[in-house]
Design an enzyme around this catalytic site. Structure first.
Site, PDB file in Angstrom:
ATOM      1  N   ASP A 293      -1.062  -7.012   7.432  1.00  0.00           N
ATOM      2  CA  ASP A 293      -1.863  -5.786   6.926  1.00  0.00           C
ATOM      3  C   ASP A 293      -2.940  -6.699   6.218  1.00  0.00           C
ATOM      4  O   ASP A 293      -2.901  -7.327   5.145  1.00  0.00           O
ATOM      5  CB  ASP A 293      -1.385  -4.892   5.915  1.00  0.00           C
TER       6      ASP A 293
ATOM      7  N   TYR B 211       0.733  -0.985   0.056  1.00  0.00           N
ATOM      8  CA  TYR B 211      -0.051  -0.119  -0.095  1.00  0.00           C
ATOM      9  C   TYR B 211       0.807   1.329   0.027  1.00  0.00           C
ATOM     10  O   TYR B 211       1.744   1.268   0.814  1.00  0.00           O
ATOM     11  CB  TYR B 211      -0.922  -0.014   1.244  1.00  0.00           C
TER      12      TYR B 211
HETATM   13  C1  LIG Z   1      -6.184   2.245   3.178  1.00  0.00           C
HETATM   14  C2  LIG Z   1      -5.288   1.118   3.625  1.00  0.00           C
HETATM   15  C3  LIG Z   1      -4.346   1.535   4.554  1.00  0.00           C
HETATM   16  C4  LIG Z   1      -4.497   2.869   5.402  1.00  0.00           C
HETATM   17  O1  LIG Z   1      -5.546   2.916   5.909  1.00  0.00           O
HETATM   18  P1  LIG Z   1      -6.100   4.677   6.241  1.00  0.00           P
HETATM   19  O2  LIG Z   1      -7.431   3.981   6.985  1.00  0.00           O
HETATM   20  O3  LIG Z   1      -6.450   5.079   5.041  1.00  0.00           O
HETATM   21  O4  LIG Z   1      -5.214   5.068   7.220  1.00  0.00           O
HETATM   22  C5  LIG Z   1      -3.250   0.380   4.797  1.00  0.00           C
HETATM   23  N1  LIG Z   1      -3.145  -0.497   4.009  1.00  0.00           N
HETATM   24  C6  LIG Z   1      -3.913  -0.880   3.294  1.00  0.00           C
HETATM   25  C7  LIG Z   1      -3.778  -2.398   2.641  1.00  0.00           C
HETATM   26  C8  LIG Z   1      -5.097  -0.150   2.790  1.00  0.00           C
HETATM   27  O5  LIG Z   1      -5.918  -0.362   1.936  1.00  0.00           O
END
Ligand SMILES: *Cc1c(COP(=O)(O)O)cnc(C)c1O
Length: 378
Positions: free
Chosen positions: A170, A98
Site C-alpha cells: 500500500d 490503515y
Molecule cells: C485512505 C487510505 C486507504 C483507503 O482508501 P479510500 O480511498 O479511502 O477507500 C487505504 N490505505 C491507506 C494507507 C489510506 O490512507
C-alpha cells in the site's frame, strides 16, 4: 522518461477524433458495436472506459508496472485483491495498518475463512516466523499510518517469494514520486488515489499496479464481475491531479521537514514521528528505499490527556480538522478516534497508537503560516 515527464505524459496521447490534449470525460454506459463482439475495444462501461484507461496507463507508468486497474475507492482495490484468495489462505500484514484495511481484513474476510497474522513488520524476523504453508499474501504498508514506521520492502518481498506468496505494498502514504515498490521487488502496489495521486481532496478512488499478468487478469475479472469501478469524472479528476504530483509532493515534503524541525524543539511536544529525523528508528532504511521522507508528521503532547489533544486540534485554523491526507491543504487529525477508531483500543495501544497522538498531513501552503498556526494552537 524521467518521473516528472512521466507524471504528465505516461500513456497519454491526444484524443483521436479531435486532438484534445486532455482525455475527454467519456460519460457513457455502453458502446456501439459493428457486429456482435466487433467493437473498438470497449463493450460496456463497467468493464472499461477510455477516461479510466488513460488514468490506468498513467499510474502504471509512474509505478513502472505493465498494467494498472482502477477502482471506486482504495478499500475497493484492497477488497478486489483479497478476493483473489480462497478460504484457508493466510495473509501476513503489518500491525500498524490503515484502520479501514484492518476492518476489511478482520470483519469481512476473516469471517469468510481467510486467516490473518498482524506482526511488527519493522522486524523482518517476525514476518519470517509468521509464514505458514498457507501464506499467499504479505501485505506491506510503508510508511505506516499513523506511526510512520518504515518497512523494508525488499527484505519482506524476499520472504514472500521464498514462501510462494505475493508481496503487496500500500503505497498511499509515499506516492510513487517518493517510493516505487515494484523496483524494490514487490509484486504489486496499491493506492488510495483519493490521497496524493488525486491531491485535491475532491475525488475517491483506488488503484492496483503490477506486471504480474496472472494477478492483473484476476483483478480485471474482479473489476468486471464485482463492479467496484470509478466513474469517468472521478478518473478525470485523479488524472488531472497526477499531472502536478511531483510539484505538490516536493513542496509538501519541504514544508513537513520544516514543521518536524519546529516540533522537535518544542517544549510541549513529547514523541515525534517523522522518518526524516535522524532519531527515527528506521531513518537509514527510509533514506535508502524512498526518494525523500514524505509529508506526514505525527506527534504527542507532553500533556498526554485526550483533553489536551482535543483542545490543540480544535484550535488550529489553517490545519483543518479532518480525516484523509495528501491534498494541497494541510489537515490535522486524531487517529485514535477518527481513521483508526475501528481498531479496538487495546489493539491500538499494543501497536503504540496512543489516544494522545496527533497526525498532520502537511500541504503546500506557506510553511511560515503553517508553523504560526501550530504555534498559536500550543
Ligand atoms: C485512505 C487510505 C486507504 C483507503 O482508501 P479510500 O480511498 O479511502 O477507500 C487505504 N490505505 C491507506 C494507507 C489510506 O490512507
Amino acid at each position: 522518461m524521467k518521473f516528472n515527464t512521466k507524471a504528465i505524459h505516461a500513456g497519454q496521447q491526444p484524443e483521436e477524433t479531435s486532438g484534445a490534449v486532455m482525455p475527454p470525460v467519456f460519460h457513457t454506459s455502453t458502446y456501439a458495436q459493428e457486429s456482435p463482439n466487433i467493437h473498438k475495444g470497449y463493450d460496456y462501461a463497467r468493464v472499461g472506459n477510455p477516461t479510466r484507461t488513460a488514468l490506468e496507463k498513467l499510474i502504471a507508468g509512474l509505478e513502472n508496472a505493465d498494467e494498472c486497474a482502477c477502482f471506486s475507492s482504495g478499500v475497493a482495490a484492497i477488497d478486489a485483491i483479497l478476493k483473489t484468495l480462497k478460504p484457508g489462505d493466510h495473509v501476513i500484514s503489518t500491525n500498524d495498518l490503515y484502520g479501514g484495511t484492518y476492518r476489511l481484513f478482520t470483519q469481512v474476510f476473516e469471517p469468510y475463512g481467510i486467516d490473518f497474522s498482524f506482526v511488527d513488520m519493522t522486524r523482518t524476523e517476525e514476518v519470517e516466523s509468521a509464514v505458514t504453508s498457507n501464506t499467499r499474501l504479505i501485505w506491506i504498508e510503508t510508511p505506516t499510518n499513523p506511526l510512520l514506521r518504515i518497512i523494508d520492502i525488499e527484505a519482506v518481498s524476499k520472504i514472500a517469494h521464498k514462501a510462494g506468496a505475493l508481496s503487496m505494498v500500500d503505497n498511499t502514504f509515499a506516492s510513487p514520486y517518493l517510493q516505487r515498490p515494484l523496483d524494490l521487488g514487490a509484486d504489486a502496489v496499491m493506492h488510495s488515489t483519493t490521497k496524493y495521486l488525486g491531491g485535491h481532496s475532491d475525488a475517491i478512488g483506488g488503484a492496483v499496479a503490477s506486471s504480474d499478468k496472472d494477478l492483473m487478469e484476476k483483478l480485471r475479472f474482479q473489476v468486471k464481475t464485482t463492479g467496484a469501478v470509478p466513474g469517468p469524472m472521478d478518473c478525470y479528476l485523479i488524472l488531472r491531479g497526477i499531472k502536478t504530483l511531483h510539484v505538490r509532493v516536493q513542496r509538501s515534503v519541504e514544508n513537513a521537514k520544516e514543521i518536524a524541525e519546529y516540533l522537535s524543539g518544542h517544549p510541549d511536544v513529547d514523541l515525534l514521528y517523522y522518518p526524516g529525523l535522524k532519531t527515527h528508528p528506521q531513518h537509514e532504511l527510509a533514506a535508502r528505499q524512498m526518494n525523500d521522507f514524505g509529508a506526514m508528521v505525527s506527534f504527542t503532547l507532553k500533556d498526554d490527556s485526550m483533553d489536551a489533544a482535543n483542545s490543540f486540534m480544535s484550535k488550529t485554523r489553517i490545519f483543518t480538522l479532518a480525516e484523509s491526507l495528501g491534498g494541497v491543504e494541510s489537515l490535522i487529525s486524531h487517529p485514535a478516534s477518527m481513521t483508526h477508531g475501528s481498531i479496538p483500543k487495546e489493539v491500538r495501544e499494543k501497536a503504540g497508537l496512543m489516544d494522545s497522538l496527533i497526525r498532520l498531513s502537511v500541504g503546500i501552503e506557506d510553511s511560515e503560516d503553517l508553523i504560526g498556526d501550530l504555534e498559536q494552537a500550543f
